[in-house]
Design a protein around this motif. Structure first.
Motif, PDB file in Angstrom:
ATOM      1  N   VAL A 203     -47.286 -19.296  51.157  1.00 23.38           N
ATOM      2  CA  VAL A 203     -46.554 -19.488  52.407  1.00 23.38           C
ATOM      3  C   VAL A 203     -46.716 -20.943  52.826  1.00 23.38           C
ATOM      4  O   VAL A 203     -47.691 -21.610  52.455  1.00 23.38           O
ATOM      5  CB  VAL A 203     -47.063 -18.548  53.525  1.00 23.38           C
ATOM      6  N   ALA A 204     -45.754 -21.434  53.606  1.00 25.94           N
ATOM      7  CA  ALA A 204     -45.816 -22.827  54.064  1.00 25.94           C
ATOM      8  C   ALA A 204     -44.951 -22.977  55.309  1.00 25.94           C
ATOM      9  O   ALA A 204     -43.854 -22.397  55.400  1.00 25.94           O
ATOM     10  CB  ALA A 204     -45.350 -23.789  52.975  1.00 25.94           C
ATOM     11  N   TRP A 205     -45.458 -23.757  56.288  1.00 28.18           N
ATOM     12  CA  TRP A 205     -44.644 -24.165  57.428  1.00 28.18           C
ATOM     13  C   TRP A 205     -43.676 -25.246  56.976  1.00 28.18           C
ATOM     14  O   TRP A 205     -43.989 -26.060  56.098  1.00 28.18           O
ATOM     15  CB  TRP A 205     -45.508 -24.715  58.552  1.00 28.18           C
ATOM     16  N   LEU A 206     -42.513 -25.289  57.619  1.00 30.00           N
ATOM     17  CA  LEU A 206     -41.587 -26.381  57.380  1.00 30.00           C
ATOM     18  C   LEU A 206     -41.841 -27.487  58.406  1.00 30.00           C
ATOM     19  O   LEU A 206     -42.986 -27.691  58.809  1.00 30.00           O
ATOM     20  CB  LEU A 206     -40.155 -25.855  57.417  1.00 30.00           C
ATOM     21  N   HIS A 207     -40.823 -28.201  58.864  1.00 30.55           N
ATOM     22  CA  HIS A 207     -41.060 -29.370  59.701  1.00 30.55           C
ATOM     23  C   HIS A 207     -41.660 -29.033  61.058  1.00 30.55           C
ATOM     24  O   HIS A 207     -42.262 -29.887  61.705  1.00 30.55           O
ATOM     25  CB  HIS A 207     -39.748 -30.145  59.892  1.00 30.55           C
ATOM     26  N   SER A 208     -41.518 -27.788  61.537  1.00 28.32           N
ATOM     27  CA  SER A 208     -42.085 -27.387  62.819  1.00 28.32           C
ATOM     28  C   SER A 208     -42.482 -25.926  62.735  1.00 28.32           C
ATOM     29  O   SER A 208     -42.309 -25.263  61.699  1.00 28.32           O
ATOM     30  CB  SER A 208     -41.081 -27.624  63.960  1.00 28.32           C
ATOM     31  N   GLU A 209     -43.012 -25.415  63.851  1.00 27.65           N
ATOM     32  CA  GLU A 209     -43.456 -24.025  63.885  1.00 27.65           C
ATOM     33  C   GLU A 209     -42.311 -23.042  64.057  1.00 27.65           C
ATOM     34  O   GLU A 209     -42.549 -21.837  64.197  1.00 27.65           O
ATOM     35  CB  GLU A 209     -44.465 -23.829  65.018  1.00 27.65           C
ATOM     36  N   SER A 210     -41.071 -23.513  64.057  1.00 27.03           N
ATOM     37  CA  SER A 210     -39.920 -22.624  64.214  1.00 27.03           C
ATOM     38  C   SER A 210     -39.387 -22.111  62.885  1.00 27.03           C
ATOM     39  O   SER A 210     -38.581 -21.183  62.872  1.00 27.03           O
ATOM     40  CB  SER A 210     -38.798 -23.352  64.965  1.00 27.03           C
ATOM     41  N   LEU A 211     -39.799 -22.690  61.759  1.00 28.36           N
ATOM     42  CA  LEU A 211     -39.316 -22.273  60.443  1.00 28.36           C
ATOM     43  C   LEU A 211     -40.495 -22.165  59.493  1.00 28.36           C
ATOM     44  O   LEU A 211     -41.429 -22.984  59.544  1.00 28.36           O
ATOM     45  CB  LEU A 211     -38.301 -23.274  59.877  1.00 28.36           C
ATOM     46  N   LEU A 212     -40.448 -21.172  58.613  1.00 26.97           N
ATOM     47  CA  LEU A 212     -41.495 -20.980  57.610  1.00 26.97           C
ATOM     48  C   LEU A 212     -40.872 -20.495  56.315  1.00 26.97           C
ATOM     49  O   LEU A 212     -39.840 -19.825  56.310  1.00 26.97           O
ATOM     50  CB  LEU A 212     -42.558 -20.000  58.114  1.00 26.97           C
ATOM     51  N   LEU A 242     -46.140 -23.809  47.087  1.00 25.75           N
ATOM     52  CA  LEU A 242     -45.227 -24.497  47.987  1.00 25.75           C
ATOM     53  C   LEU A 242     -45.928 -25.710  48.587  1.00 25.75           C
ATOM     54  O   LEU A 242     -47.113 -25.653  48.929  1.00 25.75           O
ATOM     55  CB  LEU A 242     -44.756 -23.578  49.118  1.00 25.75           C
ATOM     56  N   GLN A 243     -45.164 -26.798  48.743  1.00 27.12           N
ATOM     57  CA  GLN A 243     -45.631 -27.999  49.425  1.00 27.12           C
ATOM     58  C   GLN A 243     -44.452 -28.586  50.185  1.00 27.12           C
ATOM     59  O   GLN A 243     -43.359 -28.742  49.634  1.00 27.12           O
ATOM     60  CB  GLN A 243     -46.183 -29.035  48.448  1.00 27.12           C
ATOM     61  N   ALA A 252     -41.065 -28.650  48.167  1.00 28.71           N
ATOM     62  CA  ALA A 252     -41.316 -28.667  46.721  1.00 28.71           C
ATOM     63  C   ALA A 252     -41.884 -27.327  46.291  1.00 28.71           C
ATOM     64  O   ALA A 252     -42.774 -26.786  46.953  1.00 28.71           O
ATOM     65  CB  ALA A 252     -42.282 -29.789  46.359  1.00 28.71           C
ATOM     66  N   THR A 253     -41.358 -26.797  45.197  1.00 28.13           N
ATOM     67  CA  THR A 253     -41.787 -25.503  44.678  1.00 28.13           C
ATOM     68  C   THR A 253     -42.155 -25.641  43.205  1.00 28.13           C
ATOM     69  O   THR A 253     -41.503 -26.376  42.462  1.00 28.13           O
ATOM     70  CB  THR A 253     -40.680 -24.451  44.829  1.00 28.13           C
ATOM     71  N   ALA A 254     -43.206 -24.915  42.797  1.00 27.57           N
ATOM     72  CA  ALA A 254     -43.622 -24.848  41.393  1.00 27.57           C
ATOM     73  C   ALA A 254     -43.608 -23.387  40.975  1.00 27.57           C
ATOM     74  O   ALA A 254     -44.224 -22.539  41.634  1.00 27.57           O
ATOM     75  CB  ALA A 254     -45.019 -25.447  41.220  1.00 27.57           C
ATOM     76  N   ASN A 255     -42.906 -23.062  39.898  1.00 25.50           N
ATOM     77  CA  ASN A 255     -42.724 -21.668  39.516  1.00 25.50           C
ATOM     78  C   ASN A 255     -43.442 -21.358  38.208  1.00 25.50           C
ATOM     79  O   ASN A 255     -44.064 -22.221  37.576  1.00 25.50           O
ATOM     80  CB  ASN A 255     -41.236 -21.310  39.429  1.00 25.50           C
ATOM     81  N   LEU A 293     -46.261 -35.671  44.169  1.00 24.53           N
ATOM     82  CA  LEU A 293     -46.883 -34.384  43.896  1.00 24.53           C
ATOM     83  C   LEU A 293     -47.764 -34.478  42.652  1.00 24.53           C
ATOM     84  O   LEU A 293     -47.386 -35.083  41.646  1.00 24.53           O
ATOM     85  CB  LEU A 293     -45.811 -33.312  43.686  1.00 24.53           C
ATOM     86  N   HIS A 294     -48.945 -33.846  42.737  1.00 20.80           N
ATOM     87  CA  HIS A 294     -49.883 -33.774  41.620  1.00 20.80           C
ATOM     88  C   HIS A 294     -49.905 -32.332  41.108  1.00 20.80           C
ATOM     89  O   HIS A 294     -50.142 -31.402  41.886  1.00 20.80           O
ATOM     90  CB  HIS A 294     -51.284 -34.185  42.077  1.00 20.80           C
ATOM     91  N   LEU A 295     -49.667 -32.169  39.819  1.00 20.41           N
ATOM     92  CA  LEU A 295     -49.646 -30.852  39.199  1.00 20.41           C
ATOM     93  C   LEU A 295     -50.786 -30.753  38.184  1.00 20.41           C
ATOM     94  O   LEU A 295     -50.994 -31.667  37.374  1.00 20.41           O
ATOM     95  CB  LEU A 295     -48.310 -30.599  38.491  1.00 20.41           C
ATOM     96  N   GLY A 296     -51.523 -29.629  38.228  1.00 19.09           N
ATOM     97  CA  GLY A 296     -52.581 -29.369  37.269  1.00 19.09           C
ATOM     98  C   GLY A 296     -52.110 -28.403  36.195  1.00 19.09           C
ATOM     99  O   GLY A 296     -51.442 -27.400  36.500  1.00 19.09           O
ATOM    100  N   HIS A 297     -52.458 -28.678  34.939  1.00 18.66           N
ATOM    101  CA  HIS A 297     -51.964 -27.901  33.809  1.00 18.66           C
ATOM    102  C   HIS A 297     -53.127 -27.262  33.046  1.00 18.66           C
ATOM    103  O   HIS A 297     -54.305 -27.594  33.258  1.00 18.66           O
ATOM    104  CB  HIS A 297     -51.146 -28.794  32.877  1.00 18.66           C
ATOM    105  N   GLY A 298     -52.769 -26.373  32.148  1.00 19.22           N
ATOM    106  CA  GLY A 298     -53.760 -25.635  31.396  1.00 19.22           C
ATOM    107  C   GLY A 298     -54.459 -26.442  30.325  1.00 19.22           C
ATOM    108  O   GLY A 298     -55.510 -26.024  29.818  1.00 19.22           O
ATOM    109  N   ASN A 299     -53.916 -27.593  29.948  1.00 17.59           N
ATOM    110  CA  ASN A 299     -54.566 -28.425  28.932  1.00 17.59           C
ATOM    111  C   ASN A 299     -55.514 -29.456  29.529  1.00 17.59           C
ATOM    112  O   ASN A 299     -55.953 -30.379  28.834  1.00 17.59           O
ATOM    113  CB  ASN A 299     -53.516 -29.129  28.069  1.00 17.59           C
TER     114      ASN A 299
END
Length: 571
Positions: A203-212, A242-243, A252-255, A293-299
């Motif tokens: 879960v992640a907040w967007l620019h304000s507390e009115s959207l998530l 989510l970030q 930004a989303t990582a799937n 964005l920094h992504l961590g991988h399995g290697n």
């Protein structure tokens, strides 16, 4: 004459009475006149004390300001752009620099008036701060701070993921079994509570507390503060992390398929979809300084990504095993990573070299930096907080706390000495003295803003939105100009075209006769040569037509019938 002399004598006798009420030049008042009470005169009433003449100020002008204190409030690296050619542009740049320096000076001078002071736990000689429990801290602090330590028992829908708003006022909880709750954690007021009826990952907040935003099992969903579903983004499937980038309005989303996708929430458009070709993406962190964005991988590698580049900006080998957690400090200079090799490493992002290696007993599954540089790590079922981890290798943790269940998420609350931990039995708010920034900028993040103030802030933030194309590793490069490269491009263009398209024609003054004689210089007729050529061609065509008519008459051809005025519209 007697009458005249008598009037003059009366006038002379009355002069001292008039002089007692008005001080002439070089004449001082000796005391009250006859018949006047204490502190009164017959002409002026109550006597006022005279102000003493003030001496010269021994310290004229404003107090001197140390350059070291002023440098902390200046923005930018001090790189000066080349001198502008336009006078108006030079004036605007000069005013802008003067405004920045004046604002920094005011901020440095008013630093003494800040209401709060940061501080950490001060143990007694020989005492270890890691042995201090939350109960001891709650008993020592005031009632308002003690109320910030609480625990929510939600044993049916855990484990929980969490997120705080940028001003630190609202809390968002998301259970693995579909429970979503948004609340004002300081007043314990519940904003909304829903069950999405399917597993969720983050879960992640967007620019304000009115959207998530909620990353559910199949797609990405967007809800408002009342729990109403606003949009279902089917182009973002199987999202794991989510970030939100606040200054770019990008989500930004990582799937699970290894894709990194960016969504511009201001227009609802997908900005980029990048294939990392590294498998499942379950570890993601954001650099607050440049929004990379920094992504961590399995290697064991960590890659840095920008939406405008299809390949990773930097690739760093951090661990021998898979990367489990990442965290970047508030300045964007240091990165902490944890892997399956049970090592906690701190990297300097300016050189991408490891500074410290700390071997943990069980390894860290979650990491997070506070605003003042404290690092929280979840080691098994214990939450450990380390102090000054970027300066030296810590020998022991600053604080330790054991939640009811192993933590599933860690997040420091902005501007508060609070660490939020989500676990299988709900949520725990942990007091960590010295974690948050003591004084906040109400123009940037105001936790006490009203609805009207929030709306005005949203409009201003949208107008100042940074395009996604400007997201780079070094944001200071955007303000620099490579004059040599520009000159080279201009020379190459001149060689290719054979002339300079930017060259201006030499100015030729227009000489005009002045006076009231009525003799003015006649204006030259424009395009005289073109007009003569056109007129000559028209005359030649007329002569050819006449010649053709004469030839037809000689040959005995019937004359062409004359067309009427309306026959031109016939097809």
């Amino acid at each position: 004459m007697a009458a005249a002399s008598g009037s003059v004598s009366r006038l002379r006798r009355s002069r001292p009475l008039l002089g007692a009420g008005a001080h002439g030049p070089g004449r001082a008042r000796r005391g009250p006149a006859a018949g006047a009470g204490p502190g009164e005169s017959r002409c002026r009433g109550p006597e006022r004390p005279r102000a003493r003449p003030q001496g010269k100020d021994p310290f004229p002008g404003p107090a001197p300001l140390p350059r070291a204190r002023l440098r902390r409030f200046l923005r930018g690296g001090g790189d000066r752009a080349p001198r502008a050619q336009a006078p108006r542009l030079r004036w605007c740049l000069k005013r802008s620099v003067q405004g920045e320096e004046a604002a920094a000076a005011r901020a440095a001078r008013t630093e003494l008036l800040l209401p709060e002071e940061p501080g950490f736990l001060e143990p007694d000689p020989g005492q270890d701060t890691s042995t201090i429990t939350q109960g001891d801290i709650v008993e020592a602090v005031d009632i308002a701070s003690a109320a910030k330590h609480f625990e929510l028992r939600l044993e049916q829908f855990g484990p929980y993921r969490l997120d705080y708003t940028r001003n630190g006022r609202h809390l968002l909880l998301g259970g693995r079994r579909g429970h979503v709750a948004a609340l004002d954690w300081q007043t314990k007021e519940l904003r909304c509570e829903i069950n999405v009826m399917e597993p969720l990952n983050d879960v992640a907040w967007l620019h304000s507390e009115s959207l998530l935003a909620v990353a559910q099992r199949r797609w990405l969903h967007v809800y408002d503060s009342q729990g109403l579903e606003l949009n279902v983004l089917k182009s973002f499937p199987c999202v794991l992390r989510l970030q939100f980038l606040p200054y770019h309005f990008l989500l930004a989303t990582a799937n699970a398929q290894g894709f990194l996708q960016y969504l511009d929430i201001s227009v609802g458009k997908e900005v980029a979809a990048l294939s990392t070709r590294a498998g499942r993406l379950a570890v993601m962190a954001q650099n607050p300084a440049n929004a990379v964005l920094h992504l961590g991988h399995g290697n064991g590698t960590v890659t840095l990504w920008s939406p405008s580049v299809p390949e990773p900006l930097v690739r760093v080998l951090c661990h021998r095993g898979a990367v489990r957690a990442l965290a970047i400090d508030a300045s964007g200079t240091y990165m902490a990573s944890a892997g399956l090799d049970r090592k906690l490493r701190v990297f300097d992002l300016r050189t991408y070299k490891a500074l410290h290696d700390l071997v943990l007993p069980l390894g860290a599954a979650h990491l997070d930096f506070s605003q003042r540089g404290l690092l929280a790590a979840s080691c098994g079922d214990v939450v450990q907080v380390y102090k000054e981890v970027v300066k030296e290798l810590p020998t022991q943790p600053y604080l330790c706390h054991r939640p009811p269940r192993p933590p599933s998420a860690l997040r420091f609350c902005p501007f508060e000495d609070v660490l939020g931990a989500g676990h299988a039995h709900g949520f725990t708010s942990i007091l960590v003295p010295g974690a948050g920034e003591a004084n906040l900028d109400a123009l940037e993040n105001n936790p006490y803003r009203s609805r009207r103030q929030r709306q005005e802030w949203e409009v201003k933030a949208l107008l100042e939105k940074i395009p996604a194309e400007l997201l780079t590793l070094d944001p200071s490069l955007l303000g620099r100009t490579d004059t040599a490269t520009l000159q080279q491009k201009r020379d190459e263009r001149i060689q290719r075209l054979g002339f300079d398209p930017q060259a201006k024609a030499k100015f030729k003054p227009r000489h005009r006769l002045k006076g009231s004689s009525g003799l003015h210089r006649k204006k030259k007729v424009a395009h005289e040569e073109q007009r003569a050529v056109i007129q000559q061609s028209v005359e030649q065509r007329e002569q050819e037509r006449k010649r053709e008519r004469k030839e037809k008459k000689k040959m005995g051809a019937p004359p062409t019938p004359k067309r009427g005025a309306l026959e031109r519209f016939k097809r």
